[in-house]
Design an enzyme around this catalytic site. Structure first.
Site, PDB file in Angstrom:
ATOM      1  N   LYS A  33      11.832   2.658   6.441  1.00  0.00           N
ATOM      2  CA  LYS A  33      11.930   4.090   6.100  1.00  0.00           C
ATOM      3  C   LYS A  33      13.309   4.421   5.525  1.00  0.00           C
ATOM      4  O   LYS A  33      13.454   5.300   4.683  1.00  0.00           O
ATOM      5  CB  LYS A  33      11.677   4.946   7.343  1.00  0.00           C
ATOM      6  CG  LYS A  33      10.345   4.683   8.037  1.00  0.00           C
ATOM      7  CD  LYS A  33       9.174   5.056   7.153  1.00  0.00           C
ATOM      8  CE  LYS A  33       7.850   4.876   7.885  1.00  0.00           C
ATOM      9  NZ  LYS A  33       7.525   3.483   8.212  1.00  0.00           N
ATOM     10  N   GLU A  65       6.347   0.264  11.678  1.00  0.00           N
ATOM     11  CA  GLU A  65       4.989   0.316  11.145  1.00  0.00           C
ATOM     12  C   GLU A  65       4.032   0.432  12.324  1.00  0.00           C
ATOM     13  O   GLU A  65       4.405   0.233  13.464  1.00  0.00           O
ATOM     14  CB  GLU A  65       4.689  -0.954  10.339  1.00  0.00           C
ATOM     15  CG  GLU A  65       5.629  -1.192   9.169  1.00  0.00           C
ATOM     16  CD  GLU A  65       5.647  -0.056   8.171  1.00  0.00           C
ATOM     17  OE1 GLU A  65       4.619   0.624   8.005  1.00  0.00           O
ATOM     18  OE2 GLU A  65       6.697   0.188   7.561  1.00  0.00           O
ATOM     19  N   GLY A  66       2.756   0.708  12.011  1.00  0.00           N
ATOM     20  CA  GLY A  66       1.729   0.626  13.040  1.00  0.00           C
ATOM     21  C   GLY A  66       1.275   1.961  13.610  1.00  0.00           C
ATOM     22  O   GLY A  66       0.344   2.008  14.397  1.00  0.00           O
ATOM     23  N   GLU A 107       4.500   7.133   2.764  1.00  0.00           N
ATOM     24  CA  GLU A 107       5.269   5.906   3.005  1.00  0.00           C
ATOM     25  C   GLU A 107       4.752   4.807   2.095  1.00  0.00           C
ATOM     26  O   GLU A 107       3.699   4.915   1.485  1.00  0.00           O
ATOM     27  CB  GLU A 107       5.172   5.461   4.470  1.00  0.00           C
ATOM     28  CG  GLU A 107       3.777   5.077   4.921  1.00  0.00           C
ATOM     29  CD  GLU A 107       3.738   4.614   6.372  1.00  0.00           C
ATOM     30  OE1 GLU A 107       4.808   4.486   6.991  1.00  0.00           O
ATOM     31  OE2 GLU A 107       2.625   4.363   6.874  1.00  0.00           O
ATOM     32  N   SER A 167      -3.198  -2.907   5.797  1.00  0.00           N
ATOM     33  CA  SER A 167      -4.551  -3.240   6.244  1.00  0.00           C
ATOM     34  C   SER A 167      -5.626  -2.331   5.657  1.00  0.00           C
ATOM     35  O   SER A 167      -5.343  -1.387   4.938  1.00  0.00           O
ATOM     36  CB  SER A 167      -4.602  -3.180   7.771  1.00  0.00           C
ATOM     37  OG  SER A 167      -4.227  -1.897   8.211  1.00  0.00           O
ATOM     38  N   ARG A 195       0.859  -1.190   0.000  1.00  0.00           N
ATOM     39  CA  ARG A 195       0.000   0.000   0.000  1.00  0.00           C
ATOM     40  C   ARG A 195       0.889   1.232   0.000  1.00  0.00           C
ATOM     41  O   ARG A 195       1.737   1.385   0.875  1.00  0.00           O
ATOM     42  CB  ARG A 195      -0.928   0.021   1.218  1.00  0.00           C
ATOM     43  CG  ARG A 195      -2.102   1.017   1.055  1.00  0.00           C
ATOM     44  CD  ARG A 195      -2.954   1.132   2.298  1.00  0.00           C
ATOM     45  NE  ARG A 195      -2.243   1.863   3.336  1.00  0.00           N
ATOM     46  CZ  ARG A 195      -2.238   1.506   4.620  1.00  0.00           C
ATOM     47  NH1 ARG A 195      -2.869   0.434   5.041  1.00  0.00           N
ATOM     48  NH2 ARG A 195      -1.567   2.240   5.502  1.00  0.00           N
ATOM     49  N   ASN A 201       3.947   0.706   2.426  1.00  0.00           N
ATOM     50  CA  ASN A 201       3.788  -0.406   3.368  1.00  0.00           C
ATOM     51  C   ASN A 201       3.980  -1.719   2.624  1.00  0.00           C
ATOM     52  O   ASN A 201       3.296  -1.981   1.641  1.00  0.00           O
ATOM     53  CB  ASN A 201       2.386  -0.388   3.976  1.00  0.00           C
ATOM     54  CG  ASN A 201       2.121   0.870   4.781  1.00  0.00           C
ATOM     55  OD1 ASN A 201       2.545   0.983   5.917  1.00  0.00           O
ATOM     56  ND2 ASN A 201       1.454   1.837   4.179  1.00  0.00           N
ATOM     57  N   LYS A 220      11.151  10.177  11.455  1.00  0.00           N
ATOM     58  CA  LYS A 220      10.512   8.858  11.365  1.00  0.00           C
ATOM     59  C   LYS A 220      11.487   7.730  11.701  1.00  0.00           C
ATOM     60  O   LYS A 220      12.594   7.688  11.156  1.00  0.00           O
ATOM     61  CB  LYS A 220       9.994   8.628   9.939  1.00  0.00           C
ATOM     62  CG  LYS A 220       8.815   9.492   9.543  1.00  0.00           C
ATOM     63  CD  LYS A 220       8.302   9.073   8.167  1.00  0.00           C
ATOM     64  CE  LYS A 220       6.914   9.621   7.920  1.00  0.00           C
ATOM     65  NZ  LYS A 220       6.329   9.057   6.692  1.00  0.00           N
ATOM     66  N   ARG A 243      -7.874   7.421   4.567  1.00  0.00           N
ATOM     67  CA  ARG A 243      -7.907   7.650   6.010  1.00  0.00           C
ATOM     68  C   ARG A 243      -7.919   9.151   6.231  1.00  0.00           C
ATOM     69  O   ARG A 243      -7.104   9.863   5.644  1.00  0.00           O
ATOM     70  CB  ARG A 243      -6.670   7.056   6.693  1.00  0.00           C
ATOM     71  CG  ARG A 243      -6.785   5.593   6.999  1.00  0.00           C
ATOM     72  CD  ARG A 243      -5.480   5.074   7.538  1.00  0.00           C
ATOM     73  NE  ARG A 243      -4.383   5.398   6.640  1.00  0.00           N
ATOM     74  CZ  ARG A 243      -3.117   5.093   6.871  1.00  0.00           C
ATOM     75  NH1 ARG A 243      -2.784   4.494   7.975  1.00  0.00           N
ATOM     76  NH2 ARG A 243      -2.185   5.406   6.004  1.00  0.00           N
TER      77      ARG A 243
END
Length: 490
Positions: free
Chosen positions: A313, A375-376, A149, A156, A132, A151, A371, A458
């Site tokens: 990253k 993740e998360g 970024e 998800s 993603r 992923n 950064k 989002r």
């Protein structure tokens, strides 16, 4: 996050505010629609396996420039190929992460698995990437998309995002705006991602083999995960899906004679990681041993260890340099198109360039975000907090972080609906982050499948730094596509 008072506001999908009685009625319907259609999550504050809350959502779809949405969609197969090439470049991954693994224990543990698997040779040549790529519009460049970024692990919300389009379509129809629906792009994220896993299962070519989902000990984002599982079971009933934690795999898993992964007598064809992307998922050496066991097995991994590392990253920062991008993309037009989506990304390694970035961040911290390799959500440091964070780090520790130009997205106005929040919701200023899903399957020499697989949006309060929905900071949304020459309805 402070917002420039001159930040442009995108034209709304419909005229707001809504009359209060209409707003209360449609919000109540939308909440129930969300729960009844699986746009839901388990509560973190009041957890029970037997109950769900609707996932936070935006009542009416947020506007997004059509040209930039279409650009992101068209770019995804190129991004897929780029990440596939990066994942299969041993020298590049090793060199790029050399400083980071000295100070970041988690990345170092992943890299050690990679090194050991490389030394013995990959048992399974093929990998599947369910990727993603996340973007914000940048107002200083005419709302052109800039990559936040990429992923490569546990990308998800493909499941819930697919159903959120239906929810917002329902809301628009209830409000008498069915004429707006053609500007809501169709979203096939769930089918696209699951079909990718099944294509990998087909490549494994053992009819009795299963697909394994690696899950957290406690799954809050249960609906999104189950949507993937149930789609596969309903569309391909001959394929069994297992859900296991890393701890379960350590306890039950073993390798067969041909290094096939066996769980309780079942052979695993495809491993889909929805956990394993943060240190908290590895309680002890047992979980790391389980990860190593899977990586050495014949199963096709999503992601394989090299794909996981390609999503750090530090790699993203390296790729933003034109000379590096040239290494992975041959076509000059493609290289130019991808180069334009990168914002400024800077190394903080202990060398001349890294020290210059460090000084720049101390001078004008408000221009940047700091950064780590995580993740998360919830891990970044923003603006005025950066100098203190940097000063607490040694020169060596800094190399585990990258510095990135802060992107300034346009605003939208709308109603954010959250479990337990006061009714009726109020109009708030928001910013939206677009995620484009991609599927890529192949080995070091050949890509077998490569396609764009839907999207998600989002949306967060304009004053919030991060917008992770699972982390409790954002809300799910869908793009309402607008043209720059659309008349202003407000």
């Amino acid at each position: 996050m402070s917002v420039d008072p001159n930040t442009p506001v995108l034209r709304n999908c419909i005229r707001l505010p809504l009359p209060e009685d209409e707003l209360i009625e449609v919000t109540a319907k939308a909440k129930d629609y969300a729960i009844m259609h699986g746009a839901a999550m388990r509560s973190k504050s009041n957890f029970s396996e037997d109950s769900l809350n609707f996932a936070p959502f935006v009542l009416v779809p947020s506007s997004f420039p059509r040209k930039e949405f279409e650009k992101a969609v068209a770019l995804q197969p190129i991004i897929n190929r780029l990440m596939h090439n990066v994942a299969h470049d041993e020298e590049f991954i090793t060199t790029t992460l050399a400083e980071t693994i000295k100070v970041d224990e988690f990345t170092a543990n992943l890299f050690n698995i990679y090194r050991k698997v490389l030394a013995h040779g990959f048992t399974q040549a093929n990998s599947i990437g369910l990727l993603r790529s996340d973007y914000l519009g940048h107002v200083y460049e005419g709302c052109a998309i800039k990559q936040v970024e990429i992923n490569t692990v546990a990308s998800s919300f493909g499941g819930i995002a697919t159903h959120l389009v239906q929810l917002q379509n329902f809301v628009l129809r209830e409000l008498g705006h069915a004429d707006k629906l053609p500007n809501m792009p169709h979203n096939n994220a769930l089918a696209g991602l699951c079909d990718g896993m099944v294509k990998a299962w087909d490549i494994y070519a053992k009819p009795q083999s299963v697909i394994l989902f690696i899950i957290e000990d406690v799954s809050y984002n249960i609906c999104d995960q189950r949507f993937h599982e149930f789609y596969i079971r309903e569309t391909y009933p001959h394929i069994k899906v297992l859900r296991r934690t890393l701890t379960d795999v350590h306890r039950e898993g073993k390798l067969g004679l041909n290094k096939e992964l066996l769980l309780g007598g079942l052979e695993v064809a495809v491993i889909y990681f929805r956990a394993g992307y943060e240190p908290g998922h590895y309680h002890s050496q047992d979980e790391w041993d389980a990860r190593y066991l899977m990586e050495t097995s014949l199963a096709i991994k999503c992601p394989s260890i090299q794909y996981h590392l390609a999503g750090t990253k530090k790699v993203q920062q390296a790729l933003a340099q034109p000379a590096v991008l040239e290494r992975f993309i041959n076509d000059p037009e493609e290289m130019k198109a991808v180069g334009k989506i990168f914002t400024g990304l800077y190394s903080l390694d202990d060398n001349e360039a890294g020290n210059a970035s460090y000084e720049m961040a101390l001078r004008t911290p408000e221009k940047f975000v700091l950064k780590p390799q995580r993740e998360g959500g919830g891990n970044n440091v923003y603006g005025v907090d950066i100098p203190d964070a940097l000063k607490r780090m040694s020169r060596v520790e800094r190399s585990a972080w990258i510095l990135m130009d802060l992107i300034h997205p346009p605003l939208t106005k709308g109603y954010m609906v959250r479990p337990g929040a006061e009714m009726p919701p109020t109009i708030v200023d928001m910013v939206s982050e677009l995620g484009i899903f991609g599927v890529v399957i192949g080995d070091a020499d050949h890509i077998i499948h490569n396609y764009q697989a839907g999207h998600m949006l989002r949306t967060k309060l304009s004053t919030a730094n991060e917008g992770g929905v699972a982390a409790g900071l954002g809300a799910l949304d869908s793009p309402y596509l607008i043209d720059s020459d659309d008349e202003d309805e407000n």
